[in-house]
Design a protein around this motif. Structure first.
Motif, short mmCIF file in Angstrom:
data_model
loop_
_atom_site.label_atom_id
_atom_site.label_comp_id
_atom_site.label_asym_id
_atom_site.label_seq_id
_atom_site.Cartn_x
_atom_site.Cartn_y
_atom_site.Cartn_z
N ASN A 124 0.82 -1.21 0.00
CA ASN A 124 0.00 0.00 0.00
C ASN A 124 0.85 1.26 0.00
O ASN A 124 0.41 2.33 0.43
CB ASN A 124 -0.93 0.00 1.21
N ALA A 125 2.07 1.15 -0.48
CA ALA A 125 3.01 2.27 -0.42
C ALA A 125 2.49 3.51 -1.13
O ALA A 125 2.82 4.64 -0.75
CB ALA A 125 4.36 1.86 -1.02
N PHE A 126 1.66 3.32 -2.15
CA PHE A 126 1.18 4.45 -2.94
C PHE A 126 -0.27 4.81 -2.65
O PHE A 126 -0.92 5.48 -3.45
CB PHE A 126 1.36 4.16 -4.43
N ASP A 127 -0.77 4.37 -1.52
CA ASP A 127 -2.18 4.62 -1.23
C ASP A 127 -2.52 6.10 -1.19
O ASP A 127 -3.64 6.50 -1.52
CB ASP A 127 -2.56 3.98 0.11
N LEU A 128 -1.57 6.93 -0.78
CA LEU A 128 -1.84 8.36 -0.71
C LEU A 128 -2.09 8.93 -2.10
O LEU A 128 -2.86 9.89 -2.27
CB LEU A 128 -0.69 9.09 -0.02
N ILE A 129 -1.44 8.34 -3.12
CA ILE A 129 -1.70 8.78 -4.48
C ILE A 129 -3.15 8.51 -4.86
O ILE A 129 -3.81 9.33 -5.50
CB ILE A 129 -0.74 8.09 -5.46
N ASP A 130 -3.65 7.34 -4.45
CA ASP A 130 -5.06 7.04 -4.69
C ASP A 130 -5.94 8.14 -4.11
O ASP A 130 -6.87 8.63 -4.75
CB ASP A 130 -5.45 5.71 -4.04
#
Length: 990
Positions: free
Chosen positions: A590-596
Motif C-alpha cells: 500500500n506504499a502508494f495509497d496516498l496517491i489514490d
C-alpha cells in the motif's frame, strides 16, 4: 505362537533402535520440544482415548449438518486425534474447526493436502504453482518463501500439517497420479526443491509431510483406483526413489506418508500394499533409514488398499506394520474394536500404541496445540489473500517460464515494425495472455477449439496468409496422460502444418509431457513452456516473449528425446518495461495509497472527470491505476487502454523525437539557422537567422500563440470557402465532425507566423509557434509527414499500440476521452479530434499538439530515453543526442534566465514554482499538456511519472488541477516513497 511373535517384535524394535542410534541426526523438528504438556496429556488418556489419537478423519466444510454431527460423535465418543479437511471454504472450515475443537477433550490437530496451497482444498484462496512448475525455478529461496506463506495460511485456518511436499521422482510420463505434483525427474533437483519447501513450512510452525514413500513416481496405475506395482530392484530404488527422503530426514522432516504400492524389492509378498508392510515401514523406513518422525498412511479408503482388506482389519495391519496415524479410516468404531482385540492378542502391543501416541502429542505440542485458542474469522479472506502473497506467486510464475527452443534468438521479439503478428489460441480464449501481450505489441487474434476440424484448420491457415509471425498459445490443457494432457492430435497436426508456412512461436500453457507428441519440433522458431493454465503464468509468458522479464526456467522433466531435463535457454536481461508492484523494491503493497487519495480527491473537487496515473522505477511499472470516468455525466470508467489527447506533450513525443532522429542522421542541426530549412525566408526577416535551439527552448522572441482560427470564422460561422461539411480531394483534412479544411490552408499558417512581429527581446516566453516550423522541417528533411515519420521511427518499432495522431482512424470512439465543448470554433464537444485549434486546422497533425496515447505507451518512450536511446533490443537515438536535447539550454547565460531543454521541459532551479515538485533532479526532463497531462523522467532516480486527465472537460476554464497542485503533489509523494525524499507539499486525505 504369541511368545514367538513377541520375540520377533522385540528383535525388530532392537534393530530399529540400533538403526536410530546410527542415524542420531535424523531427528524430526518436534523432537526438540520439552514434552511437559505431551507427558501430562498422555497420563490423562485411557486406552480408548489413546487409540482415538491414531485417527485423522475426513472432514468437509461444504457438507451438511448431518456430516458435522457424525464428526461430533467421533470426537466425543471415540476421541479421534484429528481431522483431515477436504473441500470447503475458509470461513466454513474455521467455524467447523472451532465447534469440533470445543468439544474435544484432547486438542484436535488438522491436516490438509495443500501441495499448491490451501486452494487445493479450499475456495477463495491463492493457488500457488504445482510442483512441476516449481521444478523449473532456479532460485530455491522462492520455494522456501512459498512454503513459509503456505504455513502462515495453514495456521490462519487452524491447520497444523501440510501433506506436502511430494518428493516422488516423476520419470514416467504416463504416471496418472503424480505428474505435475512432482518437482521433476532428477533426484538432486527434487531433493533441493523439497528441502526448500519443507523448511519454509517447518521454520514457520507447520509440519511438512514427504510423500509417497517409498516412491510413487515411476508408476502407471493410480493408487486411488488400484494397486500400482513397482518392479525396480533395491539398488535402483535406494539410489533414486529413497534419496530425497534420506536428505529430508537429515534436515528434520517431521512426517512421512506411506503410499499404497506393491514394492517387490522390499516386500516379496505379491500385491502386498506397502501401507501394510512391516518390511517397508519398520525394517526399511524406521530401521535402515532411521526415521524417527511420524508415519502417516495414505487415505485408507483408496482402492489400492481398500480392496485388499476389510475396514478395521486393514487399520490394525497398518499399525502393526509401523504406521503411527491412520488417514481417512473407513470405519472408526470397527477399527477401534479391532485394535483393542489386537492389543489383547499381542499382535499390536500397547507399547507400540504408546510410542505412536507420544509422538503425536509431542507433535501437537510443537504446532502449538498446548495453547490452542479459537480461530477468528475476522478479516479471514484478506489475511489469506494478501498482496504480498500475490506478489510471491507472481515471482514464482515468472521464474518458472522456460524457453526450450529459440532459433536465431527470436525471443525476445524485436523489430516489431516489421512483424505482422497473429496470436492463435487453441483450447481457450487467451484473454489474460492477449491482454498482457497487447501492452507490448499490436497483433491479430484468432481462436480455435482444442480439437480443430480439418475445415477449421483450412480456414485458419487461410486467415494466416500474409502474417509473418504466429504465436500459437495452447490453453485448456489437463493432467491426464491418457488424453495427452489435453493437447489433441488435431491441434498438433494443425500447428505443425502452420509452422511449415509461417514463423511459429509455440507457447504451451500445460504439461511439457504433452509436447512429446510433436512430430516436428524442428519446425518451430521458439517453444516457450509455462506449465499450467493460470493467469499469473499467462501474463509471465507474454512478458517473457517480449523481453519484459528474464527467462531463467529449466525443464524439470524430459520431453521425449527432443529436450532433456534441465534444458532451458537463459535470457538474463529484460529489455522492455515489466509490470510489477511496489514490493519489488521492498516497499509495502500500500506504499502508494496516498496517491489514490489524491487522485480521488481531484475527482471529488471536479478538477477532472478521471485520470490514468503510472509510475515506473528501474524499468518496472510499480503503479498503474485509473480513476473516475470519461465525463462527469456518464458511467464509463477510465481504463488503462483508454486514450487521451496529450496536447503539448506532442512537442516531445513527436516533434522533438523526430528532430533528434534527424539529428542522428545528419539531417538536422539545432544550431543551423532557420533559412537552412526554409530558403524561401527573406534575409530581412528576423526568422532568417533564428536558431532551432532557441525556438525549442522558448527564447527566440516568438509570440506565445496566434489564434489562427478566428480569421476563418465570420459572424460565428466557419467560412465555407476555407471549410467544407464534406470530405473531398481539396477539403481532405478533417477538423471536426462534418468539418474539413482546405488542404492548402496549413501552408498559410507558417506565413502568418513569419509575418507576425517578434517580441522586443529573447527572454523566456513559452510558445507553440516554433513547432509549426519543426513539423515542416521533419517533412522536408525526411519526405514524410510528422505523423508518418514518428510512427515509422518510434511508435511502431517500440510497439506503442495507442500512441499516434488521428485516433478515430484507429480506435472506436469509446476508447478516447472527450475534451472541451468548443463553443467558438467547432461548436461541438471535441471528442476524438485534437483539442488545440491550430493543430485541428492542420488536419489534427500538428507539431505542437495532436498526439493521443495512454499512459503505458508514454512510459515506454520515457524509458527509452532513460535507457540512453535503447529499448526492446534496438537503438533509437544516440545517447549523446538525448543528453544534448534534455540538458538545460541556456542556464549559464546571464541574459537568458531559462530552465528549458531543447523541446523538453526541465525543473525550475533553484526550486520554485514550476512543472514539478522540488524533489526531482535537475537532470530530469518531461513536459506538461494543456488538457491536464504530464510526463516526467528522472535519470538520477530512474523514475518515470505519467499523469493523464481531460481536465478541460467540459470547459478549459476549469483550472482546479493546477490550483490544487494535484500533479505536483502526486509527484512529490512518488519521490517520498521511491527516493526517500521529503515531500515539498502537504496533502491530507479527506
Amino acid at each position: 505362537m504369541k511368545i514367538l511373535r513377541t520375540v520377533l517384535l522385540l528383535f525388530v524394535t532392537l534393530s530399529a533402535n540400533m538403526a536410530v542410534a546410527q542415524n542420531a541426526g535424523f531427528k524430526p523438528v518436534f523432537d526438540s520440544v520439552k514434552s511437559v504438556w505431551a507427558d501430562s496429556v498422555f497420563q490423562s488418556l485411557s486406552l480408548e482415548e489413546r487409540i482415538g489419537q491414531l485417527f485423522m478423519v475426513a472432514a468437509y466444510s461444504n457438507k451438511d449438518a448431518a456430516h458435522e454431527r457424525e464428526l461430533s460423535n467421533l470426537v466425543k465418543k471415540y476421541h479421534i486425534g484429528g481431522l483431515i479437511f477436504f473441500q470447503g471454504g475458509p470461513e466454513r472450515q474455521v467455524n467447523m474447526y472451532n465447534r469440533l475443537q470445543a468439544i474435544s477433550k484432547t486438542p484436535l490437530w488438522v491436516g490438509m493436502d495443500g501441495e499448491w496451497g490451501l486452494s487445493m482444498r479450499l475456495d477463495s484462496t491463492i493457488t500457488y504453482p504445482r510442483q512441476m512448475t516449481l521444478g523449473a525455478i532456479q532460485n530455491d529461496s522462492l520455494i522456501y518463501a512459498m512454503g513459509a506463506e503456505i504455513a502462515r495460511n495453514f495456521k490462519r485456518v487452524g491447520a497444523h500439517i501440510n501433506f506436502a511436499p511430494v518428493v516422488d521422482i516423476n520419470n514416467n510420463p504416463a504416471n496418472p497420479v503424480i505428474g505435475s505434483r512432482s518437482f521433476g525427474e532428477n533426484k538432486l533437483w527434487v531433493t533441493r526443491k523439497s528441502i526448500a519447501y519443507m523448511q519454509g513450512m517447518q521454520n514457520n510452525g507447520v509440519m511438512a509431510n514427504a510423500k509417497h514413500f517409498p516412491g510413487h513416481g515411476d508408476t502407471d496405475t493410480d493408487s486411488h483406483l488400484g494397486l500400482p506395482v513397482i518392479k525396480h530392484d533395491k539398488e535402483r530404488l535406494t539410489d533414486l526413489e529413497l534419496y530425497p527422503y534420506s536428505k529430508l530426514f537429515d534436515k528434520g522432516l517431521s512426517s512421512v506418508m506411506v503410499a499404497h504400492l506393491s514394492v517387490k524389492a522390499f516386500d516379496s509378498i505379491p500385491n502386498h500394499p506397502s501401507t501394510l508392510s512391516p518390511e517397508i515401514i519398520t525394517d526399511l523406513l524406521k530401521g535402515e533409514m532411521g526415521f524417527r518422525g511420524l508415519i502417516f498412511t495414505d487415505a485408507m479408503n483408496m482402492k489400492g488398499l481398500a480392496d485388499y482388506m476389510a475396514p478395521g482389519e486393514v487399520d490394525v495391519k497398518a499399525l502393526e506394520a509401523g504406521n503411527d496415524v491412520l488417514l481417512f479410516p473407513m470405519d472408526v468404531p470397527k477399527a477401534i474394536d479391532k485394535i483393542k482385540e489386537a492389543i489383547t492378542k499381542g499382535d499390536y502391543t500397547e507399547e507400540q500404541l504408546n510410542t505412536s501416541v507420544m509422538k503425536i502429542l509431542r507433535a501437537k505440542e510443537w504446532v502449538g496445540l498446548n495453547t490452542e485458542k479459537p480461530i477468528s474469522t475476522v478479516n479471514l479472506n484478506n489475511d489469506l489473500n494478501t498482496p504480498e502473497a500475490q506478489h510471491l506467486k507472481k515471482k514464482l510464475c515468472e521464474a518458472a517460464i522456460t524457453l526450450v527452443k529459440n532459433k536465431d534468438n527470436i525471443i525476445p521479439l524485436k523489430n516489431l515494425e516489421n512483424r505482422k503478428i497473429t496470436v492463435l489460441t487453441i483450447g481457450g480464449n487467451g484473454t489474460v495472455f492477449k491482454n498482457r501481450l497487447a501492452k507490448y505489441a499490436d497483433f491479430k487474434a484468432i481462436e480455435a477449439a482444442s480439437a480443430p476440424t480439418l475445415a477449421d484448420g483450412k480456414s485458419i491457415r487461410e486467415e494466416l496468409k500474409g502474417r509473418n509471425t504466429v504465436i500459437v498459445n495452447i490453453e485448456g490443457t489437463n493432467n491426464r496422460p491418457g488424453k495427452n494432457f489435453g493437447l489433441s492430435a488435431a491441434a498438433i497436426s494443425l500447428i505443425e502444418a502452420i509452422a511449415l508456412e509461417q514463423e511459429v512461436i509455440l507457447v504451451h500453457q500445460g504439461s511439457p509431457y504433452a509436447l512429446e507428441k510433436l512430430n516436428h519440433p524442428e519446425r518451430f522458431a521458439a517453444i516457450l513452456i509455462s506449465y499450467q493454465d493460470d493467469a499469473y503464468l499467462s501474463r509471465a509468458a507474454a512478458e517473457a516473449l517480449m523481453g519484459a522479464i528474464k527467462i531463467t526456467g529449466k525443464l524439470p522433466v524430459s520431453i521425449g528425446t527432443y529436450f532433456p531435463a534441465q534444458t532451458g535457454v537463459q535470457l538474463s536481461e529484460a529489455i522492455r518495461l515489466h509490470y510489477s508492484t511496489p514490493m519489488e523494491f521492498g516497499l509495502k503493497p500500500n506504499a502508494f495509497d496516498l496517491i489514490d487519495s489524491m487522485a480521488i480527491e481531484g475527482i471529488r473537487q471536479r478538477a477532472y472527470p478521471g485520470a490514468q496515473i503510472l509510475v515506473a522505477k528501474g524499468g518496472q511499472v510499480v503503479y498503474n491505476k485509473t480513476f473516475g470516468f470519461h465525463t462527469y455525466d456518464d458511467d464509463v470508467p477510465v481504463r488503462t487502454t483508454d486514450i487521451y489527447d496529450l496536447a503539448s506533450i506532442t512537442k516531445i513525443v513527436a516533434s522533438t523525437l523526430s528532430l533528434m532522429k534527424l539529428d542522428d542522421e545528419g539531417k538536422f542541426d539545432l544550431d543551423a539557422p532557420l533559412h537552412t530549412y526554409f530558403p524561401e525566408i527573406e534575409k530581412t526577416n528576423p526568422y532568417y537567422d533564428m536558431f532551432p535551439r532557441r525556438m525549442l527552448a522558448h527564447v527566440a522572441g516568438m509570440p506565445a500563440w496566434i489564434p489562427f482560427y478566428t480569421s476563418t470564422i465570420k459572424d460565428g460561422e466557419p467560412k465555407w470557402n476555407i471549410y467544407s461539411k464534406t470530405k473531398s480531394d481539396l477539403y481532405s483534412r478533417q477538423v471536426a465532425y462534418k468539418m474539413f479544411i482546405n488542404k492548402n490552408y496549413s501552408d498559410s499558417l507558417l506565413t502568418k507566423i513569419i509575418m507576425a512581429p517578434l517580441r522586443a527581446n529573447n527572454d523566456y516566453k513559452y510558445s507553440d509557434l516554433g513547432y509549426y516550423f519543426m513539423r515542416e522541417i521533419v517533412k522536408r528533411q525526411s519526405g514524410l509527414r510528422i505523423d508518418s515519420f514518428a510512427s515509422a521511427n518510434f511508435y511502431a518499432p517500440l510497439g506503442l499500440t495507442t500512441m499516434g495522431y488521428l485516433p478515430l482512424e484507429r480506435f472506436p470512439k469509446d476508447r478516447i476521452l472527450p475534451t472541451e465543448y468548443d463553443t467558438y470554433f467547432r461548436k461541438e464537444l471535441v471528442h476524438g479530434y485534437v483539442h488545440d485549434p491550430g493543430a485541428a486546422m492542420q488536419g489534427g497533425v500538428g507539431g505542437h499538439a495532436g498526439v493521443f496515447s495512454n499512459a503505458e505507451d508514454l512510459a515506454v518512450v520515457m524509458q527509452m530515453l532513460l535507457n540512453e536511446g535503447v529499448y526492446g533490443g534496438k537503438r533509437y537515438l544516440k545517447a549523446s543526442t538525448i543528453e544534448e536535447y534534455t540538458k538545460c539550454q541556456y542556464c549559464e547565460d546571464e541574459n537568458d534566465v531559462n530552465r528549458r531543454g531543447a523541446g523538453f521541459d526541465k525543473p525550475v532551479m533553484p526550486p520554485g514554482p514550476g512543472p514539478t515538485c522540488k524533489c526531482v533532479s535537475f537532470d530530469s526532463f518531461g513536459h506538461t499538456g494543456f488538457t491536464g497531462t504530464i510526463i516526467w523522467a528522472d535519470p538520477t532516480e530512474d523514475i518515470i511519472y505519467v499523469f493523464l486527465s481531460n481536465r478541460v472537460y467540459p470547459t478549459a476554464e476549469n483550472n482546479k488541477l493546477a490550483k490544487l497542485n494535484i500533479r505536483t503533489n502526486i509527484q512529490a509523494e512518488i519521490y517520498r516513497v521511491l527516493a526517500g525524499s521529503i515531500a515539498d507539499t502537504a496533502f491530507v486525505a479527506p
